[in-house]
Design a protein around this motif. Structure first.
Motif, PDB file in Angstrom:
ATOM      1  N   LEU A 139       0.808  -1.229   0.000  1.00  0.00           N
ATOM      2  CA  LEU A 139       0.000   0.000   0.000  1.00  0.00           C
ATOM      3  C   LEU A 139       0.839   1.275   0.000  1.00  0.00           C
ATOM      4  CD1 LEU A 139      -2.759  -0.995   2.595  1.00  0.00           C
ATOM      5  CD2 LEU A 139      -2.808  -1.239   0.095  1.00  0.00           C
ATOM      6  N   LYS A 140       1.945   1.250   0.717  1.00  0.00           N
ATOM      7  CA  LYS A 140       2.726   2.471   0.908  1.00  0.00           C
ATOM      8  C   LYS A 140       3.165   3.133  -0.404  1.00  0.00           C
ATOM      9  CE  LYS A 140       6.728   4.422   3.218  1.00  0.00           C
ATOM     10  NZ  LYS A 140       7.962   4.168   3.990  1.00  0.00           N
ATOM     11  N   PRO A 141       3.670   2.370  -1.413  1.00  0.00           N
ATOM     12  CA  PRO A 141       4.080   3.035  -2.668  1.00  0.00           C
ATOM     13  C   PRO A 141       2.960   3.847  -3.318  1.00  0.00           C
ATOM     14  CG  PRO A 141       4.932   0.800  -2.603  1.00  0.00           C
ATOM     15  CD  PRO A 141       4.006   0.927  -1.439  1.00  0.00           C
ATOM     16  N   HIS A 142       1.728   3.369  -3.221  1.00  0.00           N
ATOM     17  CA  HIS A 142       0.602   4.105  -3.816  1.00  0.00           C
ATOM     18  C   HIS A 142       0.344   5.410  -3.059  1.00  0.00           C
ATOM     19  CE1 HIS A 142      -0.202   0.721  -6.408  1.00  0.00           C
ATOM     20  NE2 HIS A 142      -0.332  -0.084  -5.373  1.00  0.00           N
ATOM     21  N   ILE A 143       0.487   5.368  -1.742  1.00  0.00           N
ATOM     22  CA  ILE A 143       0.312   6.582  -0.942  1.00  0.00           C
ATOM     23  C   ILE A 143       1.421   7.584  -1.240  1.00  0.00           C
ATOM     24  CG2 ILE A 143       0.250   7.511   1.399  1.00  0.00           C
ATOM     25  CD1 ILE A 143      -0.960   4.884   2.338  1.00  0.00           C
ATOM     26  N   MET A 144       2.655   7.094  -1.318  1.00  0.00           N
ATOM     27  CA  MET A 144       3.790   7.984  -1.567  1.00  0.00           C
ATOM     28  C   MET A 144       3.704   8.613  -2.953  1.00  0.00           C
ATOM     29  SD  MET A 144       5.280   7.967   1.256  1.00  0.00           S
ATOM     30  CE  MET A 144       6.624   9.030   0.731  1.00  0.00           C
ATOM     31  N   LYS A 145       3.185   7.883  -3.923  1.00  0.00           N
ATOM     32  CA  LYS A 145       3.031   8.431  -5.279  1.00  0.00           C
ATOM     33  C   LYS A 145       2.079   9.619  -5.276  1.00  0.00           C
ATOM     34  CE  LYS A 145       0.659   6.062  -8.206  1.00  0.00           C
ATOM     35  NZ  LYS A 145       0.234   4.981  -9.139  1.00  0.00           N
ATOM     36  N   THR A 146       0.986   9.483  -4.518  1.00  0.00           N
ATOM     37  CA  THR A 146       0.027  10.577  -4.422  1.00  0.00           C
ATOM     38  C   THR A 146       0.627  11.770  -3.698  1.00  0.00           C
ATOM     39  OG1 THR A 146      -1.794   8.982  -4.363  1.00  0.00           O
ATOM     40  CG2 THR A 146      -2.272  11.218  -3.600  1.00  0.00           C
ATOM     41  N   THR A 148       3.731  12.633  -3.631  1.00  0.00           N
ATOM     42  CA  THR A 148       4.693  13.276  -4.536  1.00  0.00           C
ATOM     43  C   THR A 148       3.983  14.207  -5.505  1.00  0.00           C
ATOM     44  OG1 THR A 148       6.179  11.363  -4.387  1.00  0.00           O
ATOM     45  CG2 THR A 148       6.500  12.872  -6.242  1.00  0.00           C
ATOM     46  N   LYS A 149       2.841  13.778  -6.041  1.00  0.00           N
ATOM     47  CA  LYS A 149       2.071  14.616  -6.957  1.00  0.00           C
ATOM     48  C   LYS A 149       1.611  15.891  -6.265  1.00  0.00           C
ATOM     49  CE  LYS A 149       0.207  10.942  -9.921  1.00  0.00           C
ATOM     50  NZ  LYS A 149      -1.031  10.264 -10.374  1.00  0.00           N
ATOM     51  N   GLU A 150       1.149  15.762  -5.015  1.00  0.00           N
ATOM     52  CA  GLU A 150       0.663  16.922  -4.281  1.00  0.00           C
ATOM     53  C   GLU A 150       1.785  17.918  -4.012  1.00  0.00           C
ATOM     54  OE1 GLU A 150      -1.129  15.366  -0.800  1.00  0.00           O
ATOM     55  OE2 GLU A 150      -2.935  14.654  -1.808  1.00  0.00           O
ATOM     56  N   SER A 151       2.976  17.418  -3.709  1.00  0.00           N
ATOM     57  CA  SER A 151       4.101  18.302  -3.411  1.00  0.00           C
ATOM     58  C   SER A 151       4.591  19.035  -4.650  1.00  0.00           C
ATOM     59  CB  SER A 151       5.255  17.503  -2.800  1.00  0.00           C
ATOM     60  OG  SER A 151       5.764  16.562  -3.727  1.00  0.00           O
ATOM     61  N   GLN A 152       4.330  18.491  -5.835  1.00  0.00           N
ATOM     62  CA  GLN A 152       4.779  19.105  -7.082  1.00  0.00           C
ATOM     63  C   GLN A 152       3.825  20.163  -7.588  1.00  0.00           C
ATOM     64  OE1 GLN A 152       5.287  15.754  -9.682  1.00  0.00           O
ATOM     65  NE2 GLN A 152       7.370  15.335  -8.985  1.00  0.00           N
ATOM     66  N   LYS A 153       2.604  20.186  -7.118  1.00  0.00           N
ATOM     67  CA  LYS A 153       1.605  21.133  -7.618  1.00  0.00           C
ATOM     68  C   LYS A 153       1.981  22.588  -7.370  1.00  0.00           C
ATOM     69  CE  LYS A 153      -2.447  18.116  -7.571  1.00  0.00           C
ATOM     70  NZ  LYS A 153      -3.778  17.852  -6.967  1.00  0.00           N
ATOM     71  N   PRO A 154       2.423  22.992  -6.150  1.00  0.00           N
ATOM     72  CA  PRO A 154       2.807  24.394  -5.957  1.00  0.00           C
ATOM     73  C   PRO A 154       3.943  24.828  -6.860  1.00  0.00           C
ATOM     74  CG  PRO A 154       2.507  23.275  -3.852  1.00  0.00           C
ATOM     75  CD  PRO A 154       2.469  22.215  -4.921  1.00  0.00           C
ATOM     76  N   GLN A 155       4.958  23.955  -7.079  1.00  0.00           N
ATOM     77  CA  GLN A 155       6.076  24.294  -7.952  1.00  0.00           C
ATOM     78  C   GLN A 155       5.612  24.511  -9.370  1.00  0.00           C
ATOM     79  OE1 GLN A 155       9.230  24.947  -7.180  1.00  0.00           O
ATOM     80  NE2 GLN A 155       9.598  25.433  -9.326  1.00  0.00           N
ATOM     81  N   ASN A 156       4.699  23.645  -9.838  1.00  0.00           N
ATOM     82  CA  ASN A 156       4.157  23.800 -11.194  1.00  0.00           C
ATOM     83  C   ASN A 156       3.399  25.111 -11.328  1.00  0.00           C
ATOM     84  OD1 ASN A 156       5.208  21.307 -11.915  1.00  0.00           O
ATOM     85  ND2 ASN A 156       3.326  20.192 -11.469  1.00  0.00           N
ATOM     86  N   GLN A 157       2.692  25.502 -10.262  1.00  0.00           N
ATOM     87  CA  GLN A 157       1.951  26.760 -10.296  1.00  0.00           C
ATOM     88  C   GLN A 157       2.902  27.941 -10.380  1.00  0.00           C
ATOM     89  OE1 GLN A 157      -1.379  27.141 -10.471  1.00  0.00           O
ATOM     90  NE2 GLN A 157      -1.022  29.326 -10.693  1.00  0.00           N
TER      91      GLN A 157
END
Length: 233
Positions: A139-146, A148-157
């Motif tokens: 389960l953990k890899p799926h949680i960590m993938k999500t 990572t996506k959330e942490s990248q959103k502010p940088q993309n903005q």
């Protein structure tokens, strides 16, 4: 110890109509240091997540209205009365607010068509019951993938904002250059007669300025005669 502390921050919502299976999955999740909330139906899972069954409008939907911590993963049984695990999966993936939450399906029946349908709909894993500790460790890899996506959103903005600012600056520079070019073209397009008129006008203006200052262009000049200076008009 550090790994256990990190995993204890993750919150899993377990959905199963069987009390025995709920207790089993709760025990396995807590053994691996996850925070766990259990419910016995898909409708209660949606209620916990903040879903308003009376309206599908996202304005009436708040995923953090009923819990103090966010849900990082949902694990649900496939066969349940009323709303099945597949129906719950579809509602979650259709929601703009919930779609990024990983969903894992559990079933005691090994039906390939059922498994493929869930995976195609967006399920991250499909476990066969009874669920084992080795399954929970996936389960953990799926949680960590999500995460990572959330942490990248502010940088993309921020990147989008910088690109927009650069475009606006470039547009302003292009506009200024265009005005300069238009002025130069206008000056070059004047005919010689127009340039002569402009020069004549400048001379007349200079002459008029001199007269205004009291200096006559035909002022009296001295005339010399036999060593004597005679003023003549």
């Amino acid at each position: 110890m550090v790994l256990a502390a990190v995993e204890s921050q993750f919150h899993v919502l377990a959905v199963d109509d069987s009390l025995i299976d709920r207790k089993l999955i709760e025990m396995l999740l807590k053994k691996t240091s996850y925070q766990v909330t259990t419910v016995d139906s898909g409708s209660k899972a949606l209620e916990f997540l903040g879903w308003n069954e009376k309206s599908s409008d996202e304005a009436f939907f708040s995923p953090k209205i009923n819990q103090e911590v966010e849900v990082n993963l949902i694990i649900t049984d496939y066969c349940m009365p009323g709303m099945t695990g597949y129906d719950l999966l579809k509602k979650i993936k259709e929601s703009a607010v919930l779609r990024d939450i990983p969903v894992v399906i559990m079933s005691s029946e090994n039906v390939p068509s059922r498994i493929n349908r869930c995976l195609e709909e967006g399920a991250d894993e499909f476990f066969l019951k009874p669920v084992r500790l080795a399954d929970v460790n996936k389960l953990k890899p799926h949680i960590m993938k999500t995460k990572t996506k959330e942490s990248q959103k502010p940088q993309n903005q921020d990147d989008d904002d910088d690109e927009k600012e650069n475009q606006e600056s470039e547009e302003n520079n292009n506009s200024g250059n265009k005005q300069i070019e238009e002025t130069q073209d206008q000056l070059q397009s004047e005919s010689p007669s127009q340039q002569q008129q402009t020069a004549s006008s400048n001379n007349n203006n200079s002459k008029r300025k001199s007269m205004d200052e009291g200096v006559s262009p035909d002022r009296t000049r001295p005339r010399y005669n036999n060593g004597l200076t005679v003023m003549s008009n």
